[in-house]
Design a protein around this motif. Structure first.
Motif, PDB file in Angstrom:
ATOM      1  N   GLN A  56       1.186  -1.030   0.235  1.00 39.31           N
ATOM      2  CA  GLN A  56      -0.002   0.040   0.345  1.00 39.31           C
ATOM      3  C   GLN A  56       1.254   1.381   0.271  1.00 39.31           C
ATOM      4  N   GLN A  57       1.807   1.260   0.703  1.00 37.69           N
ATOM      5  CA  GLN A  57       3.207   1.917   0.845  1.00 37.69           C
ATOM      6  C   GLN A  57       3.603   2.912  -0.215  1.00 37.69           C
ATOM      7  N   VAL A  58       3.837   1.788  -1.138  1.00 36.07           N
ATOM      8  CA  VAL A  58       4.550   1.957  -2.464  1.00 36.07           C
ATOM      9  C   VAL A  58       3.525   2.341  -3.680  1.00 36.07           C
ATOM     10  N   ASN A  59       2.717   1.762  -3.647  1.00 36.75           N
ATOM     11  CA  ASN A  59       1.252   2.316  -4.550  1.00 36.75           C
ATOM     12  C   ASN A  59       1.175   3.463  -4.102  1.00 36.75           C
ATOM     13  N   GLU A  60       1.353   4.284  -2.975  1.00 36.25           N
ATOM     14  CA  GLU A  60       0.691   5.493  -2.419  1.00 36.25           C
ATOM     15  C   GLU A  60       2.201   7.009  -3.006  1.00 36.25           C
ATOM     16  N   HIS A  61       3.284   5.750  -2.657  1.00 33.43           N
ATOM     17  CA  HIS A  61       4.271   6.466  -3.503  1.00 33.43           C
ATOM     18  C   HIS A  61       4.412   6.376  -5.080  1.00 33.43           C
ATOM     19  N   TYR A  62       4.175   5.258  -6.111  1.00 36.81           N
ATOM     20  CA  TYR A  62       4.269   5.650  -7.186  1.00 36.81           C
ATOM     21  C   TYR A  62       2.608   6.047  -7.629  1.00 36.81           C
ATOM     22  N   GLY A  63       2.056   6.353  -6.861  1.00 40.76           N
ATOM     23  CA  GLY A  63       0.781   7.839  -7.122  1.00 40.76           C
ATOM     24  C   GLY A  63      -0.366   6.497  -8.067  1.00 40.76           C
ATOM     25  N   VAL A  64      -0.616   4.893  -7.614  1.00 42.76           N
ATOM     26  CA  VAL A  64      -1.694   4.726  -7.977  1.00 42.76           C
ATOM     27  C   VAL A  64      -2.167   4.334  -6.857  1.00 42.76           C
ATOM     28  N   ASP A  65      -3.921   4.800  -7.775  1.00 45.49           N
ATOM     29  CA  ASP A  65      -4.717   4.850  -6.558  1.00 45.49           C
ATOM     30  C   ASP A  65      -5.336   3.815  -6.496  1.00 45.49           C
ATOM     31  N   ASP A  66      -5.752   2.528  -7.703  1.00 44.97           N
ATOM     32  CA  ASP A  66      -6.432   1.425  -7.647  1.00 44.97           C
ATOM     33  C   ASP A  66      -5.493   0.315  -7.377  1.00 44.97           C
ATOM     34  N   PRO A  67      -5.235  -0.805  -5.913  1.00 42.90           N
ATOM     35  CA  PRO A  67      -4.629  -1.423  -5.257  1.00 42.90           C
ATOM     36  C   PRO A  67      -4.624  -2.644  -7.435  1.00 42.90           C
ATOM     37  N   GLU A  68      -6.118  -2.170  -7.701  1.00 43.99           N
ATOM     38  CA  GLU A  68      -6.529  -4.082  -8.421  1.00 43.99           C
ATOM     39  C   GLU A  68      -5.432  -3.456 -10.161  1.00 43.99           C
ATOM     40  N   SER A  69      -4.693  -2.229 -10.511  1.00 43.96           N
ATOM     41  CA  SER A  69      -4.815  -1.626 -11.193  1.00 43.96           C
ATOM     42  C   SER A  69      -3.283  -2.638 -11.560  1.00 43.96           C
ATOM     43  N   SER A  70      -3.224  -2.310 -13.313  1.00 45.98           N
ATOM     44  CA  SER A  70      -1.956  -3.140 -13.829  1.00 45.98           C
ATOM     45  C   SER A  70      -0.313  -2.456 -13.567  1.00 45.98           C
ATOM     46  N   THR A  71      -0.693  -1.385 -13.204  1.00 44.68           N
ATOM     47  CA  THR A  71       0.091  -0.370 -12.471  1.00 44.68           C
ATOM     48  C   THR A  71       0.618  -0.562 -11.625  1.00 44.68           C
ATOM     49  N   ALA A  72       0.047  -1.271 -10.549  1.00 46.29           N
ATOM     50  CA  ALA A  72       0.062  -1.234  -9.024  1.00 46.29           C
ATOM     51  C   ALA A  72       0.981  -2.289  -8.889  1.00 46.29           C
ATOM     52  N   CYS A  73       1.709  -2.045  -7.520  1.00 45.71           N
ATOM     53  CA  CYS A  73       2.810  -2.830  -6.601  1.00 45.71           C
ATOM     54  C   CYS A  73       2.683  -4.627  -7.134  1.00 45.71           C
ATOM     55  N   LYS A  74       3.250  -5.224  -7.593  1.00 43.99           N
ATOM     56  CA  LYS A  74       2.896  -6.461  -7.248  1.00 43.99           C
ATOM     57  C   LYS A  74       4.389  -7.018  -6.268  1.00 43.99           C
ATOM     58  N   ILE A  75       4.127  -8.307  -6.059  1.00 41.13           N
ATOM     59  CA  ILE A  75       5.119  -8.897  -5.168  1.00 41.13           C
ATOM     60  C   ILE A  75       4.903 -10.463  -5.985  1.00 41.13           C
ATOM     61  N   TYR A  76       6.212 -10.962  -6.617  1.00 34.89           N
ATOM     62  CA  TYR A  76       5.995 -12.602  -6.462  1.00 34.89           C
ATOM     63  C   TYR A  76       7.148 -13.111  -5.686  1.00 34.89           C
ATOM     64  N   THR A  77       6.875 -14.691  -6.018  1.00 36.98           N
ATOM     65  CA  THR A  77       7.526 -15.137  -5.425  1.00 36.98           C
ATOM     66  C   THR A  77       8.170 -16.457  -5.534  1.00 36.98           C
ATOM     67  N   ILE A  78       9.142 -17.197  -5.808  1.00 40.81           N
ATOM     68  CA  ILE A  78      10.005 -18.045  -5.606  1.00 40.81           C
ATOM     69  C   ILE A  78       9.668 -19.102  -4.920  1.00 40.81           C
ATOM     70  N   GLY A  79       9.566 -20.117  -4.735  1.00 41.03           N
ATOM     71  CA  GLY A  79       9.673 -21.235  -3.374  1.00 41.03           C
ATOM     72  C   GLY A  79      10.736 -22.183  -3.961  1.00 41.03           C
ATOM     73  N   MET A  80      11.672 -21.836  -4.108  1.00 39.03           N
ATOM     74  CA  MET A  80      12.815 -22.987  -4.592  1.00 39.03           C
ATOM     75  C   MET A  80      12.876 -24.271  -3.407  1.00 39.03           C
ATOM     76  N   GLY A  81      12.126 -25.516  -3.697  1.00 36.98           N
ATOM     77  CA  GLY A  81      12.466 -26.184  -2.970  1.00 36.98           C
ATOM     78  C   GLY A  81      11.797 -26.824  -1.568  1.00 36.98           C
ATOM     79  N   ILE A  82      11.099 -26.122  -1.769  1.00 36.48           N
ATOM     80  CA  ILE A  82       9.934 -26.127  -0.128  1.00 36.48           C
ATOM     81  C   ILE A  82       8.962 -27.091   0.009  1.00 36.48           C
ATOM     82  N   GLU A  83       8.945 -27.998  -1.063  1.00 36.08           N
ATOM     83  CA  GLU A  83       8.229 -29.493  -0.643  1.00 36.08           C
ATOM     84  C   GLU A  83       8.874 -30.401  -0.129  1.00 36.08           C
ATOM     85  N   GLN A  84      10.064 -30.397   0.034  1.00 35.96           N
ATOM     86  CA  GLN A  84      11.331 -30.572   0.598  1.00 35.96           C
ATOM     87  C   GLN A  84      11.029 -31.091   2.246  1.00 35.96           C
TER      88      GLN A  84
END
Length: 277
Positions: free
Chosen positions: A215-243
């Motif tokens: 939310q803070q990043v979106n405000e800093h980048y001037g994004v009002d709609d958190p669902e917009s294509s320009t909103a901040c995204k967080i992606y995770t890659i779990g490497m081998g967590i199935e262990q």
């Protein structure tokens, strides 16, 4: 929050997932992106893959491939790299970079013996480097995510109008948190935890911090709609967590799932999710 989970120790799949995630961010448009890569430097990242690379080496290779994709996507696109162990450190500040003579943007080597003399050395373009002793390793995802989001919250020259940068963070980790930040979960510092045991609080702090900072990043980048294509995204890659998904006690696996992808796993029916709920 997006999530890509690699279910075996194939470095190809790690690299493919990182690259696919990066392409999902950059797309085919001419919009510049600001992408922060957050890399796990816990002891378990020393595990060797089938090609004798360690998970950490495969992760660095994957990040190099992804950085190249970001750099090629737009002349104003930028990347940053954070490495975390028991605490978090910025290896590469946010910027647009040319590769080193080797063709890479970051590299890693060190003594991964696991004893008191072990260390990890990271190198990056523009003469950036980071030395971490074995005693500084661990899994403090909370501080890693917070440090990465702080880079985005303090970014300058983010553009205007159709040239406004799109912010994103890619977290690469192979396990459940054994530390979290001390103090307030939304503005942590230092570390809390034993470094060897996981608990529900570590996982929950990651999820809450990521959502708050998004939310803070979106405000800093001037994004009002958190669902917009320009909103901040967080992606995770779990490497081998199935262990972690074996044996009678799978709480570490559930905690890793919640830390890496809370939107999909906070409502799961297991001991960890039920206790947090």
């Amino acid at each position: 929050t997006g999530s890509v989970t690699v279910k075996n120790d194939s470095d190809f799949l790690v690299a493919y997932s990182a690259l696919a995630t990066t392409q999902n961010i950059t797309g085919k448009s001419s919009v510049p992106v600001d992408v922060v890569f957050v890399i796990d430097n816990s002891n378990s990242m020393d595990a060797e893959l089938n090609n004798q690379q360690t998970r950490l080496e495969a992760t660095v290779a994957a990040v190099n491939t992804s950085i190249a994709a970001v750099m090629d996507s737009h002349p104003d696109s930028r990347v940053a790299v954070v490495v975390y162990g028991s605490s978090a450190h910025t290896l590469l500040p946010l910027g647009h970079y040319d590769p080193m003579p080797s063709g890479n943007y970051i590299s890693v080597n060190g003594n991964f013996s696991g004893n008191n003399n072990s260390y990890t050395d990271f190198y990056a373009v523009s003469n950036h480097s980071l030395h971490m002793y074995g005693s500084q390793r661990g899994t403090n995802i909370h501080m890693g995510v917070d440090a990465g989001m702080d880079i985005l919250k303090n970014a300058t020259d983010i553009g205007e109008g159709v040239s406004k940068h799109v912010p994103a963070l890619i977290l690469l980790s192979d396990g459940a948190a054994t530390y979290s930040g001390a103090g307030d979960w939304w503005e942590p510092s230092g570390q809390s935890g034993s470094g060897s045991d996981t608990n529900n609080a570590h996982a929950l702090k990651v999820a809450m911090n990521a959502q708050y900072n998004k939310q803070q990043v979106n405000e800093h980048y001037g994004v009002d709609d958190p669902e917009s294509s320009t909103a901040c995204k967080i992606y995770t890659i779990g490497m081998g967590i199935e262990q972690l998904n074996s044996g009678w006690n799978r709480n570490d696996y559930y905690r890793a799932q919640i830390a890496l992808n809370p939107g999909a796993h906070l409502t799961d029916n297991n001991n960890v999710a039920n206790a947090i709920e």
